[in-house]
Every structure is written in structure tokens, then in C-alpha cells.
Scaffold this motif. Structure first.
Motif, PDB file in Angstrom:
ATOM      1  N   GLU A 113       0.860  -1.113  -0.056  1.00  0.00           N
ATOM      2  CA  GLU A 113      -0.012  -0.124  -0.016  1.00  0.00           C
ATOM      3  C   GLU A 113       0.782   1.169  -0.154  1.00  0.00           C
ATOM      4  O   GLU A 113       0.305   2.376  -0.033  1.00  0.00           O
ATOM      5  CB  GLU A 113      -0.868   0.002   1.278  1.00  0.00           C
ATOM      6  CG  GLU A 113      -1.924  -1.062   1.320  1.00  0.00           C
ATOM      7  CD  GLU A 113      -1.429  -2.631   2.025  1.00  0.00           C
ATOM      8  OE1 GLU A 113      -0.228  -2.455   2.267  1.00  0.00           O
ATOM      9  OE2 GLU A 113      -2.208  -3.158   2.142  1.00  0.00           O
TER      10      GLU A 113
ATOM     11  N   SER B 144       3.960   3.874  -1.133  1.00  0.00           N
ATOM     12  CA  SER B 144       3.916   4.430  -2.574  1.00  0.00           C
ATOM     13  C   SER B 144       5.312   4.722  -3.234  1.00  0.00           C
ATOM     14  O   SER B 144       5.358   4.952  -4.333  1.00  0.00           O
ATOM     15  CB  SER B 144       3.322   5.581  -2.597  1.00  0.00           C
ATOM     16  OG  SER B 144       1.707   5.264  -2.389  1.00  0.00           O
TER      17      SER B 144
ATOM     18  N   THR C 136      -3.172   8.335  -0.050  1.00  0.00           N
ATOM     19  CA  THR C 136      -3.285   6.941   0.024  1.00  0.00           C
ATOM     20  C   THR C 136      -3.682   6.463  -1.504  1.00  0.00           C
ATOM     21  O   THR C 136      -4.139   7.264  -2.320  1.00  0.00           O
ATOM     22  CB  THR C 136      -4.600   6.782   0.596  1.00  0.00           C
ATOM     23  OG1 THR C 136      -5.846   6.934   0.062  1.00  0.00           O
ATOM     24  CG2 THR C 136      -4.798   7.492   2.004  1.00  0.00           C
ATOM     25  N   GLN C 137      -3.574   5.130  -1.627  1.00  0.00           N
ATOM     26  CA  GLN C 137      -3.911   4.476  -2.833  1.00  0.00           C
ATOM     27  C   GLN C 137      -5.660   4.564  -3.016  1.00  0.00           C
ATOM     28  O   GLN C 137      -6.267   4.516  -1.844  1.00  0.00           O
ATOM     29  CB  GLN C 137      -3.375   3.000  -2.846  1.00  0.00           C
ATOM     30  CG  GLN C 137      -2.175   3.014  -3.028  1.00  0.00           C
ATOM     31  CD  GLN C 137      -1.359   1.516  -3.327  1.00  0.00           C
ATOM     32  OE1 GLN C 137      -2.182   0.732  -2.954  1.00  0.00           O
ATOM     33  NE2 GLN C 137      -0.063   1.363  -3.295  1.00  0.00           N
ATOM     34  N   VAL C 138      -6.053   4.872  -3.981  1.00  0.00           N
ATOM     35  CA  VAL C 138      -7.427   5.003  -4.218  1.00  0.00           C
ATOM     36  C   VAL C 138      -8.533   3.759  -3.667  1.00  0.00           C
ATOM     37  O   VAL C 138      -9.130   4.154  -3.094  1.00  0.00           O
ATOM     38  CB  VAL C 138      -7.842   5.101  -5.938  1.00  0.00           C
ATOM     39  CG1 VAL C 138      -9.289   5.159  -5.944  1.00  0.00           C
ATOM     40  CG2 VAL C 138      -7.088   6.151  -6.264  1.00  0.00           C
ATOM     41  N   GLU C 139      -8.003   2.629  -3.916  1.00  0.00           N
ATOM     42  CA  GLU C 139      -8.596   1.436  -3.325  1.00  0.00           C
ATOM     43  C   GLU C 139      -8.536   1.047  -1.684  1.00  0.00           C
ATOM     44  O   GLU C 139      -9.058   0.096  -1.534  1.00  0.00           O
ATOM     45  CB  GLU C 139      -8.338   0.294  -4.248  1.00  0.00           C
ATOM     46  CG  GLU C 139      -7.189  -0.311  -4.209  1.00  0.00           C
ATOM     47  CD  GLU C 139      -6.100   0.315  -5.050  1.00  0.00           C
ATOM     48  OE1 GLU C 139      -4.857  -0.203  -5.046  1.00  0.00           O
ATOM     49  OE2 GLU C 139      -6.237   1.712  -5.430  1.00  0.00           O
ATOM     50  N   ASN C 140      -7.571   1.828  -1.179  1.00  0.00           N
ATOM     51  CA  ASN C 140      -7.289   1.511   0.209  1.00  0.00           C
ATOM     52  C   ASN C 140      -8.493   1.951   1.304  1.00  0.00           C
ATOM     53  O   ASN C 140      -8.109   2.747   2.057  1.00  0.00           O
ATOM     54  CB  ASN C 140      -5.929   2.080   0.687  1.00  0.00           C
ATOM     55  CG  ASN C 140      -5.305   1.558   1.727  1.00  0.00           C
ATOM     56  OD1 ASN C 140      -6.128   0.795   2.554  1.00  0.00           O
ATOM     57  ND2 ASN C 140      -4.004   1.747   2.029  1.00  0.00           N
TER      58      ASN C 140
ATOM     59  N   LYS D 206      -8.921  13.152  -6.418  1.00  0.00           N
ATOM     60  CA  LYS D 206      -8.180  12.271  -6.614  1.00  0.00           C
ATOM     61  C   LYS D 206      -6.985  12.723  -7.339  1.00  0.00           C
ATOM     62  O   LYS D 206      -6.898  13.432  -8.312  1.00  0.00           O
ATOM     63  CB  LYS D 206      -8.734  11.004  -7.698  1.00  0.00           C
ATOM     64  CG  LYS D 206      -9.596  10.244  -6.730  1.00  0.00           C
ATOM     65  CD  LYS D 206     -10.298   9.068  -7.715  1.00  0.00           C
ATOM     66  CE  LYS D 206     -11.582   8.521  -6.987  1.00  0.00           C
ATOM     67  NZ  LYS D 206     -12.337   7.802  -7.809  1.00  0.00           N
TER      68      LYS D 206
ATOM     69  N   TRP E 182       0.307  10.171  -7.835  1.00  0.00           N
ATOM     70  CA  TRP E 182       1.705  10.320  -7.300  1.00  0.00           C
ATOM     71  C   TRP E 182       2.634  10.431  -8.563  1.00  0.00           C
ATOM     72  O   TRP E 182       2.972   9.372  -9.264  1.00  0.00           O
ATOM     73  CB  TRP E 182       1.826   9.146  -6.437  1.00  0.00           C
ATOM     74  CG  TRP E 182       3.133   9.237  -5.768  1.00  0.00           C
ATOM     75  CD1 TRP E 182       4.359   8.760  -6.150  1.00  0.00           C
ATOM     76  CD2 TRP E 182       3.330   9.084  -4.368  1.00  0.00           C
ATOM     77  NE1 TRP E 182       4.837   8.865  -5.192  1.00  0.00           N
ATOM     78  CE2 TRP E 182       4.463   9.047  -3.742  1.00  0.00           C
ATOM     79  CE3 TRP E 182       2.269   9.661  -3.196  1.00  0.00           C
ATOM     80  CZ2 TRP E 182       4.957   9.067  -2.467  1.00  0.00           C
ATOM     81  CZ3 TRP E 182       2.559   9.640  -2.017  1.00  0.00           C
ATOM     82  CH2 TRP E 182       4.138   9.531  -1.519  1.00  0.00           C
TER      83      TRP E 182
END
Ligand code: COA
Length: 143
Positions: A23, A25, A114-118, A135, A138
Motif C-alpha cells: 500500500e 508508494s 493513499t491508494q484510491v482503493e485502500n 483524486k 503520485w
């Protein structure tokens, strides 16, 4: 479980947990987490809130931040709890104490990427009154 300031001796355990977390980056030394050199400098500077959660003498989680006092802006750089210790409130306690320390230092704006799906981290941040914003993508570069 106790939460305390990170020391140089914690860095191998912190890197082990960080490197096992897809998770995160950044891309350094082919890993998704910061290099030892960078973490050593970061801890030694005593400028940022850097906490570890310890259980039975083992590091089971950590929170790293970037704090820029002239602008009063704080960034929640990395929060990870080892898979074996998740779901027991450790992540929440790390964030709670981090925010408390940031507030004491005079920080008035805090953000996280954060990652979009986290969903887990999104839920955790919402618990502490973070709003979900635009959104973004990165981008990174080594200098
Ligand atoms: C996100 C993470 C730090 C949470 O740590 P944790 O110790 O399990 O968190 P907690 O037990 O304190 O739970 C905190 C909140 O997270 C959310 N959460 C935790 N597990 C969840 C799950 N499986 N599904 C959905 N939400 C979840 C909930 O809102 C929870 O609050 P609640 O228990 O009051 O409902 C942990 O899952 C982790 O290390 N993930 C991998 C690294 C990562 O994604 N870090 C963030 C990168 S930006």
C-alpha cells in the motif's frame, strides 16, 4: 502495547514492516518504502513525529510524518501496522498520538496520500475528521 518515539535501532524492523506493505508508494532500492540512509537521517533530526508501536519487545507498527513548521503543515507520510497485529486499534492509537503531537507543535493543516482503493486507511482517516478530497496521481523522481 506501548507507543514510543522511533530510534535508530528500530529502523531494521520498521523497514521490514514497510517493505511488506504494497500500500506504500515510494520506489527506492526496488522497494516500496524508504531506504535505511533516509530513515536514519530522518530519525536523527528529531524534527518530525516518528512513532513506533511495540508489543512484547517487538515493533508491530509505526507512523512517520513530515512536518513543516514555517507553514504549519504536516504530512502523514507512512502508517503501517504489521498484518499480525491489525484490527486491534493500534493504527488508531498511532494516528491519535501523532495528531496530538502535531497539534502541540503548532501544526494546523494535516494531509495524507493513499491508494484510491485502500478502504481501511480511508475509514481510519475519516474517523479522525479527515475529508476525502480530489483524486491525484503520485509522481516521483530521484535527484
Ligand atoms: C490501515 C492500517 C494502518 C490500520 O491499522 P489497524 O491497527 O488495523 O487499525 P485499527 O484497528 O486501529 O482500525 C482503525 C480503523 O481502520 C478502519 N479499518 C481497519 N480495518 C478495516 C477493514 N478490514 N476494513 C475496513 N476498515 C477497516 C476502521 O475504520 C477502523 O476503525 P474502527 O475499528 O473504529 O471501525 C493497517 O491496515 C495497515 O497497516 N495497512 C497497510 C498499510 C497501509 O495501507 N497504510 C496506509 C498507507 S496510506
Amino acid at each position: 502495547m506501548k507507543i514510543r518515539n522511533m530510534t535508530i535501532d528500530d529502523i531494521p524492523a520498521v523497514r521490514e514492516i514497510g517493505n511488506n506493505s504494497p500500500e506504500l508508494s515510494v520506489t527506492e532500492e526496488n522497494s516500496p518504502f524508504w531506504s535505511t540512509e533516509r530513515l536514519v537521517g530522518w530519525v536523527k533530526a528529531h524534527q518530525d513525529v516518528m512513532l513506533v508501536a511495540e508489543e512484547g519487545g517487538e515493533v508491530v507498527g509505526f507512523q512517520i510524518t513530515n512536518i513543516h513548521l514555517p507553514s504549519k503543515v504536516g504530512y502523514l507520510s507512512d502508517l503501517v501496522v504489521d498484518e499480525s497485529a491489525r484490527g486491534r486499534g493500534i493504527g488508531s492509537q498511532l494516528v491519535e498520538l501523532t495528531l496530538e503531537k502535531m497539534r502541540e507543535m503548532g501544526v494546523t493543516y494535516v494531509y495524507a496520500l493513499t491508494q484510491v482503493e485502500n478502504i481501511k486507511i480511508h475509514n481510519l482517516l475519516k474517523k479522525y475528521n479527515f475529508d476525502k478530497c480530489k483524486k491525484m496521481v503520485w509522481f516521483e523522481a530521484q535527484l
